[in-house]
Write an enzyme that holds these catalytic residues in place. Structure first.
Site, PDB file in Angstrom:
ATOM      1  N   GLU A  77       0.915  -3.153  12.452  1.00 38.73           N
ATOM      2  CA  GLU A  77       0.851  -4.305  12.754  1.00 38.73           C
ATOM      3  C   GLU A  77       1.191  -4.820  13.904  1.00 38.73           C
ATOM      4  OE1 GLU A  77       3.644  -4.340   9.672  1.00 38.73           O
ATOM      5  OE2 GLU A  77       2.416  -4.468   7.571  1.00 38.73           O
TER       6      GLU A  77
ATOM      7  N   TRP B 122       0.790  -1.033   0.176  1.00 39.18           N
ATOM      8  CA  TRP B 122       0.339   0.227  -0.023  1.00 39.18           C
ATOM      9  C   TRP B 122       0.839   1.537  -0.138  1.00 39.18           C
ATOM     10  CZ3 TRP B 122      -1.962   2.884   5.007  1.00 39.18           C
ATOM     11  CH2 TRP B 122      -0.596   2.544   6.206  1.00 39.18           C
ATOM     12  N   ASP B 123       2.173   1.199   0.594  1.00 40.07           N
ATOM     13  CA  ASP B 123       3.217   2.386   0.535  1.00 40.07           C
ATOM     14  C   ASP B 123       2.865   3.037  -0.693  1.00 40.07           C
ATOM     15  OD1 ASP B 123       3.696   0.275   2.148  1.00 40.07           O
ATOM     16  OD2 ASP B 123       5.829   0.953   1.757  1.00 40.07           O
TER      17      ASP B 123
ATOM     18  N   GLN C  25       3.349   2.311  14.021  1.00 35.63           N
ATOM     19  CA  GLN C  25       3.370   3.583  12.771  1.00 35.63           C
ATOM     20  C   GLN C  25       2.275   4.024  12.937  1.00 35.63           C
ATOM     21  OE1 GLN C  25       3.443  -0.139   9.992  1.00 35.63           O
ATOM     22  NE2 GLN C  25       2.799   1.393   8.249  1.00 35.63           N
TER      23      GLN C  25
END
Ligand code: IFM
Length: 686
Positions: free
Chosen positions: A426, A284-285, A540
């Site tokens: 995550e 998805w970056d 994150q």
């Protein structure tokens, strides 16, 4: 300090440190979207991690991970008996995408310059000279993480042809030498594969022959000219901060060298073209952190990135079917077919040495919504409706179909919920109602409805053909209902949006405190029994990333309360994290809070200060998402750029020591320059 910015465009290392080999391989990368060439020296081979990574060519050694192919290295040149290094300087010219080195060994001095042509993606040029004669060849014994991928078919000094194990892809590397004098030469190296054409050997030979005939100056000038155009589109000028200026430019350089300009079947892997880490897969970056940059600076590249997701839609459909859902469930780790190459056991437990079940592949459903987000922003910014008829409408609708089949309707609560997911953080797997995921999915459903309406209005014939084939219009009503009734966690009495159901009841601690509990330095903090799993420590940006995207849904007080709440609890264990904190802080009018995060994202590939291990797994390389995040932070954060139907506005939030920020964008087919100073904004057509 042996590294420096020799000028605003030159990065320079003036000492040879063996411990920096891997890092310098990343720092001095060259590339053109077709291939990425690591910045190791000509005499380096597999032990020094030399690499010529081919974008989109993957191979699997039986029983191991599928990874991108590292081609035979045509730059390989050695001088026998050189001795130890006495003096060394290595320079990267960002403006022209060229690397040069000068190395004095005990018995010889070597100078070289190389480029990976932006004008001819199959070509690299090397100019080499030494004080004793050198041997140049093509090294087919290359660095691989998961075993050797080649059967060698032919090998000579100027031609190596190999065949990959899994699919039998033929890779031909051919070179032509043009002597300058007895110990100096130009070398024109070409790479073609059977994915490019039917006869890669003939194509590579001919390409090198033609380059030699044209000569070093001409092929070099053609390459430089493309870089010049690239910089004319994307350069950003910061007045008042040379370090930030260089770091941002360097980030853009790294991003540009990965960009597939020549193909709409390729995207940008999470570690760029710097190696085989993360299986060379696309995450998805790309959609969240890179496509928005290209959509506003080079829409043709953004279009290619989007079409990659359209071409791989069938892989996403297969994944949805595999899990018992309808529509398209995009891969967490996508390669050339769109099938998911993320493994079920993605991390090895450092204590037991046993594979750990992770749920990135199964539960990180937000990836489909991220794809929809990229498609819609691209359309809004470029006005390019044709992307929908070229596959994007189908992709968007299939994502909506998937989300509807994934959701639960809770009769008692009169709402839809998304249960058992993994959000961007995550470290907390299999959670319910992750705020980021739910909000993104609402956006995706609304977008799907809008896209189909647009299609019906602007191209009814296409709409009806698509609808006859897939029957989307029968489902639009259910997508609308789900978008309206999907649970979006609201701020609590303190203004905090709970990251997922029950998050606020977890142990409240910080990453610093967790570090004191670590038993092995690289142990994994997530998974079933990781250190962070039972705590509020997040890997994150998660809620903060959501707030950045949907700023207008929330008051400044709520955004500030969440930034302040989540910031001390965020590990920033992913390079995707810092830019979200930078953008949100800048928009809160706190540019000096934002600055630290901006510099973290902008310098990640210069300092090499990123997480290098996931459990025992090496995850180093370049970080194109962080590179894109640096641009997003400057433009949407510090310049406060907003683009909507009313036009372009900017609300500067410059760090106190910045005098001005100047950049170009392309919006709706027109080029604009935007020049912001602390108290003034100028937007003009370029
Ligand atoms: O996509 C990211 C993920 O969000 C965090 N781990 C690394 C991946 C690749 O960059």
């Amino acid at each position: 300090m042996n590294t420096k910015y020799a000028s605003e465009w030159i990065y320079c290392v003036s000492e040879f440190l063996p411990d920096d080999l891997a890092l310098n391989g990343n720092r001095f990368m060259l590339g053109n979207g077709y291939m990425g060439v690591r910045g190791t020296l000509e005499e380096h081979g597999e032990n020094e991690l030399a690499g010529v990574m081919l974008n989109g060519g993957y191979d699997q050694v039986p029983g191991r991970w599928r990874e991108p192919v590292n081609a035979p290295n045509g730059l390989f040149t050695v001088v026998d008996g050189a001795g130890e290094i006495v003096r060394h300087e290595q320079r990267l010219d960002l403006r022209r995408g060229r690397m040069a080195r000068e190395t004095e060994y005990e018995n010889v001095t070597v100078e070289s310059e190389r480029f990976v042509s932006m004008a001819n993606v199959h070509l690299m040029g090397l100019k080499y000279s030494s004080t004793r004669s050198a041997k140049t060849s093509i090294d087919s014994k290359v660095w691989n993480i998961n075993g050797s991928h080649f059967h060698i078919l032919e090998t000579s000094l100027d031609e190596v042809v190999v065949k990959t194990q899994e699919q039998g892809i033929i890779i031909a590397v051919c070179s032509e030498i043009e002597p300058i004098d007895e110990t100096s030469f130009y070398k024109y190296i070409s790479i073609y594969t059977s994915l490019d054409c039917d006869d890669p050997v003939a194509a590579a030979r001919e390409n090198s022959r033609a380059a030699k005939e044209a000569g070093w100056e001409k092929v070099g000038a053609e390459h430089d000219a493309v870089w010049e155009k690239i910089w004319a589109r994307c350069d950003v000028k910061i007045e008042g901060d040379d370090e930030a200026q260089f770091a941002l430019r360097y980030s853009l350089y790294q991003l540009q060298l990965t960009a597939p300009r020549h193909s709409d079947r390729l995207s940008i892997p999470a570690r760029g073209l710097s190696g085989q880490v993360y299986k060379g897969a696309v995450f998805w970056d790309t959609e969240m952190f890179m496509t928005p940059f290209f959509a506003l600076t080079d829409p043709a590249v953004a279009r290619n990135l989007i079409l990659y997701r359209c071409h791989t839609l069938d892989g996403a459909r297969r994944k949805a079917t595999e899990y018992g859902f309808r529509g398209a469930f995009y891969a967490w780790e996508s390669q050339e077919t769109g099938d998911d190459f993320c493994t079920h056991f993605n991390v090895t437990d450092l204590f037991t040495d046993r594979p750990m079940r992770t749920y990135f592949r199964d539960k990180q459903i937000h990836v489909g919504a991220d794809v929809v987000y990229a498609i819609w922003t691209y359309y809004e910014q470029t006005g390019d409706f044709s992307v929908f008829t070229d596959g994007a409408a189908e992709a968007v609708a299939e994502c909506a179909r998937f989300f509807h089949s994934y959701a639960y309707y809770k009769e008692d609560k009169v709402r839809y919920e998304l249960l058992d997911v993994v959000g961007p953080d995550e470290y907390h797997e299999r959670v319910h109602n992750n705020a980021f995921t739910n909000r993104m999915v609402k956006f995706a459903l609304e977008t799907a409805v809008q896209v189909l309406e647009l299609l019906r209005e602007r191209d009814p014939e296409f709409f009806h053909t698509l609808d006859r084939q897939f029957g989307f219009s029968e489902e639009v009503g259910s997508w609308k209902k789900m978008a309206a009734e999907l649970y979006i966690p609201s701020p609590n009495e303190k203004g905090i949006i709970e990251q997922f159901d029950g998050y606020l009841k977890l142990e409240d601690t910080t990453p610093e405190e967790l570090k004191t509990r670590v038993i092995k330095p690289t142990e994994y903090w997530g998974g079933g029994h990781g250190l962070a799993t039972t705590t509020q420590v997040l890997k994150q940006a998660d809620v903060v990333l959501m707030l950045n995207l949907f700023r207008s849904d929330y008051s400044a007080e709520v955004i500030k309360a969440n930034w302040e709440y989540y910031e001390p609890r965020t590990e920033h264990g992913s390079s995707l994290s810092a830019c979200a904190y930078a953008m949100v802080a800048a928009n809160l009018g706190k540019p000096d809070w934002a600055y630290t995060y901006f510099m973290k994202t902008a310098t990640v590939d210069l300092t090499g200060k990123s997480k290098l291990y996931l459990g025992p797994l090496y995850i180093g390389g370049t970080h194109p998402a962080a590179n894109g995040g640096a641009w997003l932070s400057a433009v949407f954060g510090f310049a406060g750029l907003q683009i909507n139907a009313a036009g372009i506005t900017a609300t500067p939030n410059l760090p106190s020591h910045w005098k001005s920020l100047k950049f170009g964008i392309e919006w709706q087919g027109k080029a604009y320059q935007i020049h912001v100073k602390p108290d003034t904004v100028r937007v003009y057509e370029a």
